[in-house]
Design a protein around this motif. Structure first.
Motif, short mmCIF file in Angstrom:
data_model
loop_
_atom_site.label_atom_id
_atom_site.label_comp_id
_atom_site.label_asym_id
_atom_site.label_seq_id
_atom_site.Cartn_x
_atom_site.Cartn_y
_atom_site.Cartn_z
N ARG A 1 0.85 -1.19 0.00
CA ARG A 1 0.00 0.00 0.00
C ARG A 1 0.89 1.24 0.00
O ARG A 1 2.11 1.15 0.18
CB ARG A 1 -0.95 0.03 1.19
CG ARG A 1 -0.29 0.19 2.54
CD ARG A 1 -1.34 0.29 3.62
NE ARG A 1 -2.00 -0.99 3.81
CZ ARG A 1 -1.77 -1.78 4.85
NH1 ARG A 1 -0.93 -1.41 5.79
NH2 ARG A 1 -2.37 -2.92 4.97
N LYS A 2 0.26 2.39 -0.15
CA LYS A 2 0.99 3.64 -0.09
C LYS A 2 1.35 3.96 1.36
O LYS A 2 0.63 3.60 2.29
CB LYS A 2 0.16 4.79 -0.68
CG LYS A 2 -0.06 4.69 -2.18
CD LYS A 2 -0.71 5.95 -2.74
CE LYS A 2 0.25 7.13 -2.67
NZ LYS A 2 -0.30 8.34 -3.33
N VAL A 3 2.46 4.63 1.53
CA VAL A 3 2.91 5.03 2.86
C VAL A 3 2.07 6.20 3.36
O VAL A 3 1.71 7.11 2.61
CB VAL A 3 4.40 5.43 2.82
CG1 VAL A 3 4.83 6.10 4.13
CG2 VAL A 3 5.26 4.21 2.55
N ASN A 4 1.75 6.16 4.65
CA ASN A 4 1.03 7.25 5.29
C ASN A 4 2.04 8.14 6.01
O ASN A 4 2.77 7.67 6.90
CB ASN A 4 0.02 6.69 6.29
CG ASN A 4 -0.79 7.79 6.98
OD1 ASN A 4 -0.98 8.87 6.43
ND2 ASN A 4 -1.26 7.51 8.18
N TYR A 5 2.11 9.41 5.64
CA TYR A 5 3.09 10.33 6.22
C TYR A 5 2.43 11.18 7.30
O TYR A 5 1.41 11.84 7.06
CB TYR A 5 3.67 11.23 5.13
CG TYR A 5 4.42 10.47 4.06
CD1 TYR A 5 5.73 10.05 4.25
CD2 TYR A 5 3.80 10.15 2.85
CE1 TYR A 5 6.40 9.34 3.27
CE2 TYR A 5 4.47 9.44 1.87
CZ TYR A 5 5.77 9.04 2.09
OH TYR A 5 6.45 8.33 1.13
N ILE A 6 3.01 11.16 8.50
CA ILE A 6 2.47 11.93 9.61
C ILE A 6 3.62 12.62 10.34
O ILE A 6 4.79 12.29 10.16
CB ILE A 6 1.70 11.04 10.60
CG1 ILE A 6 2.62 9.96 11.19
CG2 ILE A 6 0.50 10.39 9.92
CD1 ILE A 6 1.93 9.07 12.21
N ILE B 1 4.11 3.60 7.86
CA ILE B 1 4.05 4.92 8.49
C ILE B 1 5.45 5.52 8.48
O ILE B 1 6.40 4.90 8.94
CB ILE B 1 3.52 4.83 9.93
CG1 ILE B 1 2.06 4.37 9.95
CG2 ILE B 1 3.66 6.17 10.64
CD1 ILE B 1 1.48 4.23 11.34
N GLN C 1 6.54 12.95 8.12
CA GLN C 1 6.10 13.81 7.02
C GLN C 1 7.28 14.45 6.27
O GLN C 1 7.11 14.94 5.16
CB GLN C 1 5.18 14.89 7.54
CG GLN C 1 5.82 15.86 8.52
CD GLN C 1 4.84 16.89 9.04
OE1 GLN C 1 3.63 16.80 8.81
NE2 GLN C 1 5.34 17.89 9.75
N ALA D 1 7.51 12.96 2.91
CA ALA D 1 6.28 12.93 2.12
C ALA D 1 6.52 13.17 0.64
O ALA D 1 5.74 12.70 -0.22
CB ALA D 1 5.30 13.97 2.66
N ASN E 1 6.41 10.15 -2.00
CA ASN E 1 5.19 9.50 -2.52
C ASN E 1 5.36 7.99 -2.62
O ASN E 1 5.09 7.37 -3.65
CB ASN E 1 4.84 10.05 -3.90
CG ASN E 1 4.26 11.45 -3.84
OD1 ASN E 1 3.79 11.88 -2.79
ND2 ASN E 1 4.30 12.15 -4.95
#
Length: 221
Positions: free
Chosen positions: A149-154, A167, A170, A173, A176
């Motif tokens: 899946r795509k990475v979630n940037y926080i 995860i 950010q 980010a 992508n």
């Protein structure tokens, strides 16, 4: 269904192996945690949870005397890691999603730091769905399990909660990133390499700088 394009950047020899033979080279999360490379290294890789505290305290105990010392700490972070997670093998690609069927110049969507920071050659995978089907078939034949899946940037500066291979902070980010994660017994402790077959019918190859001028058009089916 949106149009998805994957881009992989690296050395010419590695990109040729990917394009002509479908050779995928995977490293463990622990490997990326220890790298000092600006774009590839990430100290949080392999984490399963994180707790950030403000105005915390640390208690030190003298084992010989039993005397305790309390120290104030204005900012602290506790990171939990498991060897099973740190040992997971991952394959990363740059992911572009086009919601509309229109021509797009890829260079308009990719930062210069990505083009120059990962390698002088690139493979542009125009059919991400077929690519993933090839990967799934090869992984199944090897007897491993796959997550992707795509990475979630926080913002991890003051973050407390669950972590994992999807995860990242950010500050990354702009990458992508889309990740392919391999799990299961029998994987080596070091790098893992396998082939999914030629990508010549679904991809393009060339110098990374050339991607700035690459125009892609999608047709309605």
């Amino acid at each position: 269904m949106p149009n998805i394009i994957f881009c992989k950047f690296g050395r010419k020899t590695d990109m040729e192996a990917l394009f002509f033979d479908g050779e995928l080279y995977l490293q463990t999360l622990e490997t990326f945690r220890s790298l000092e490379h600006k774009e590839r290294g990430d100290k949080y890789e392999g984490s399963v949870s994180m707790r950030s505290d403000k105005n915390g305290k640390i208690t030190l105990v003298n084992k010989e005397t039993g005397e305790t010392f309390k120290l104030d700490k204005t900012d602290s972070k506790v990171i939990e890691r498991h060897s099973e997670v740190s040992g997971l093998h991952i394959y990363c690609v740059y992911c572009l999603t086009f919601e509309e069927h229109e021509g797009m110049q890829l260079g308009e969507r990719i930062e210069d730091g990505i083009v120059s920071g990962f390698g002088d050659y690139s493979v542009v995978i125009l059919d991400a769905y077929t690519f993933m089907e090839k990967v799934k078939a090869a992984v199944e034949e090897l007897g491993f399990e796959l997550l992707s899946r795509k990475v979630n940037y926080i913002d991890l500066k003051d973050y407390s909660g669950k972590m994992g291979p999807f995860i990242k902070d950010q500050s990354f980010a702009h990458q992508n990133e889309f990740r392919i994660v391999l799990m299961g017994k029998g994987r080596p402790e070091g790098p893992l390499k396998f082939s999914i077959g030629s990508l010549e019918d679904i991809a393009l190859i060339g110098p990374s700088e050339g991607i700035k001028n690459l125009q892609v058009e999608f047709e309605d089916l």
